[in-house]
Design a protein around this motif. Structure first.
Motif, mmCIF file in Angstrom:
data_model
loop_
_atom_site.group_PDB
_atom_site.id
_atom_site.type_symbol
_atom_site.label_atom_id
_atom_site.label_comp_id
_atom_site.label_asym_id
_atom_site.label_seq_id
_atom_site.Cartn_x
_atom_site.Cartn_y
_atom_site.Cartn_z
ATOM 1 N N GLN A 161 -3.575 -12.548 19.108
ATOM 2 C CA GLN A 161 -2.431 -11.807 19.141
ATOM 3 C C GLN A 161 -2.480 -10.821 20.602
ATOM 4 N N LEU A 162 -3.607 -10.314 20.840
ATOM 5 C CA LEU A 162 -3.610 -9.446 21.870
ATOM 6 C C LEU A 162 -3.344 -10.261 23.326
ATOM 7 N N ARG A 163 -3.952 -11.353 23.200
ATOM 8 C CA ARG A 163 -3.554 -12.437 24.609
ATOM 9 C C ARG A 163 -1.959 -12.548 24.700
ATOM 10 N N GLN A 164 -1.514 -12.570 23.173
ATOM 11 C CA GLN A 164 -0.103 -12.868 23.404
ATOM 12 C C GLN A 164 0.738 -11.685 23.883
ATOM 13 N N ILE A 165 0.465 -10.548 23.518
ATOM 14 C CA ILE A 165 0.943 -9.335 23.836
ATOM 15 C C ILE A 165 0.777 -9.466 25.474
ATOM 16 N N SER A 166 -0.296 -9.714 25.917
ATOM 17 C CA SER A 166 -0.668 -9.740 27.405
ATOM 18 C C SER A 166 0.330 -10.594 28.098
ATOM 19 N N PHE A 167 0.651 -11.928 27.431
ATOM 20 C CA PHE A 167 1.245 -12.784 28.003
ATOM 21 C C PHE A 167 2.761 -12.530 28.352
ATOM 22 N N GLU A 168 3.315 -12.157 27.171
ATOM 23 C CA GLU A 168 4.523 -11.713 26.796
ATOM 24 C C GLU A 168 4.766 -10.497 27.759
ATOM 25 N N LYS A 169 4.210 -9.661 27.881
ATOM 26 C CA LYS A 169 4.527 -8.354 28.557
ATOM 27 C C LYS A 169 4.150 -8.449 29.894
ATOM 28 N N GLN A 170 3.202 -9.520 30.378
ATOM 29 C CA GLN A 170 2.908 -9.699 31.856
ATOM 30 C C GLN A 170 1.915 -8.495 32.210
ATOM 31 N N ALA A 171 1.040 -7.879 31.303
ATOM 32 C CA ALA A 171 0.510 -6.715 31.468
ATOM 33 C C ALA A 171 -1.196 -6.959 30.888
ATOM 34 N N ASP A 172 -2.043 -6.305 31.350
ATOM 35 C CA ASP A 172 -3.434 -6.251 30.894
ATOM 36 C C ASP A 172 -3.759 -5.148 29.941
ATOM 37 N N LEU A 173 -4.258 -5.681 28.920
ATOM 38 C CA LEU A 173 -4.550 -4.352 28.051
ATOM 39 C C LEU A 173 -6.069 -3.764 28.057
ATOM 40 N N LEU A 174 -6.218 -2.240 28.171
ATOM 41 C CA LEU A 174 -7.594 -1.657 28.185
ATOM 42 C C LEU A 174 -7.646 -1.035 26.808
ATOM 43 N N ILE A 175 -8.431 -1.663 25.983
ATOM 44 C CA ILE A 175 -8.833 -1.104 24.786
ATOM 45 C C ILE A 175 -9.993 -0.748 24.350
ATOM 46 N N GLY A 176 -10.377 0.652 23.632
ATOM 47 C CA GLY A 176 -11.359 1.045 23.343
ATOM 48 C C GLY A 176 -11.575 0.517 21.805
ATOM 49 N N LEU A 193 -15.406 -0.618 25.932
ATOM 50 C CA LEU A 193 -14.044 -0.745 26.620
ATOM 51 C C LEU A 193 -13.710 -2.108 26.946
ATOM 52 N N LEU A 194 -12.656 -2.592 26.365
ATOM 53 C CA LEU A 194 -12.637 -4.200 26.585
ATOM 54 C C LEU A 194 -11.234 -4.181 27.315
ATOM 55 N N MET A 195 -11.247 -5.035 28.372
ATOM 56 C CA MET A 195 -9.930 -5.394 29.194
ATOM 57 C C MET A 195 -9.667 -6.943 28.765
ATOM 58 N N ILE A 196 -8.289 -6.893 28.266
ATOM 59 C CA ILE A 196 -7.863 -8.290 27.748
ATOM 60 C C ILE A 196 -6.618 -8.518 28.543
ATOM 61 N N ASN A 197 -6.772 -10.035 29.066
ATOM 62 C CA ASN A 197 -5.529 -10.651 29.771
ATOM 63 C C ASN A 197 -5.196 -11.908 29.200
ATOM 64 N N SER A 198 -4.102 -12.254 29.291
ATOM 65 C CA SER A 198 -3.537 -13.754 28.754
ATOM 66 C C SER A 198 -4.430 -14.798 29.323
ATOM 67 N N ALA A 199 -4.855 -14.912 30.411
ATOM 68 C CA ALA A 199 -5.625 -15.857 31.213
ATOM 69 C C ALA A 199 -7.026 -15.929 30.622
ATOM 70 N N GLN A 200 -7.653 -14.630 30.725
ATOM 71 C CA GLN A 200 -9.236 -14.899 30.609
ATOM 72 C C GLN A 200 -9.674 -14.459 29.310
ATOM 73 N N GLY A 201 -8.771 -13.815 28.320
ATOM 74 C CA GLY A 201 -9.164 -13.214 27.394
ATOM 75 C C GLY A 201 -9.966 -11.914 27.193
ATOM 76 N N VAL A 202 -11.091 -11.884 26.776
ATOM 77 C CA VAL A 202 -11.654 -10.514 26.848
ATOM 78 C C VAL A 202 -12.374 -10.439 28.175
ATOM 79 N N VAL A 203 -12.488 -9.379 28.942
ATOM 80 C CA VAL A 203 -13.348 -9.096 30.341
ATOM 81 C C VAL A 203 -14.073 -7.852 30.001
#
Length: 204
Positions: A161-176, A193-203
């Motif tokens: 779901q988080l990757r879907q948000i990143s894909f649809e919003k074309q934005a990275d997510l920085l999550i505590g 601290l997790l960085m999530i994007n649609s391409a790589q998942g959790v970074v």
């Protein structure tokens, strides 16, 4: 003093209220922390205090105060000059750097409710809903510290779901988020601290 603070922070889990944090209102003086973190600020604070104490004691006793005075001035000018240099460096880079739009979402979740099983899904829905409601021009979406009411590494559906948000919003997510490594009696827990994007998942 500084060694005591280091031991308190690294051997024992009490890393708050270090004396170096008292520099926080003074942006220029803070810049030296990129050399040796807050411990260098603590050292400088103690050095200033000792220098001023020697200046006062020797002055009232009629002794030479020049060593204490010049030590204080030298260190202050050194720290100040470094701070001015670093701030100017960053400001110059900002002129030519790409600007991004950052949005922070806050669900105002009661901490006493966060880990209750019957509200975990509701909390997650609050943050995902806030994220979907952000402008499409947002480049980075920031969630608060420990905002996830579960361990993301154990919840593939939430990660999707988080990757879907990143894909649809074309934005990275920085999550505590809370996380852990190991198993059974060897588990260690972390405030991550997790960085999530649609391409790589959790970074991480």
């Amino acid at each position: 003093w500084v060694m005591t603070e280091w031991l308190r922070s690294n051997i024992f889990p009490f890393a708050w209220n270090l004396i170096g944090y008292s520099f926080y209102p003074y942006q220029t003086l803070l810049q030296v922390s990129d050399i040796a973190s807050v411990y260098l600020l603590s050292f400088i604070f103690v050095f200033y205090s000792v220098a001023l104490s020697l200046f006062y004691k020797r002055g009232t006793a009629g002794q030479c105060v020049l060593p204490a005075f010049f030590s204080f001035v030298f260190v202050f000018l050194l720290v100040w000059s470094y701070g001015v240099y670093k701030i100017n460096l960053v400001e110059n880079e900002q002129v030519s750097s790409k600007r991004i739009s950052i949005a922070a979402v806050q669900g105002n979740v009661n901490q006493s409710d966060k880990w209750k099983g019957d509200v975990k899904e509701k909390i997650f829905d609050i943050y995902t809903g806030l994220s979907y409601g952000l402008p499409d021009s947002t480049d980075l979406i920031v969630w608060p510290e420990s905002s996830l009411p579960f361990y993301l590494q154990d919840n593939e559906l939430a990660l999707h779901q988080l990757r879907q948000i990143s894909f649809e919003k074309q934005a990275d997510l920085l999550i505590g988020a809370d996380s852990y490594v190991g198993e059974n009696e060897n588990i260690k827990y972390f405030n991550s601290l997790l960085m999530i994007n649609s391409a790589q998942g959790v970074v991480r």
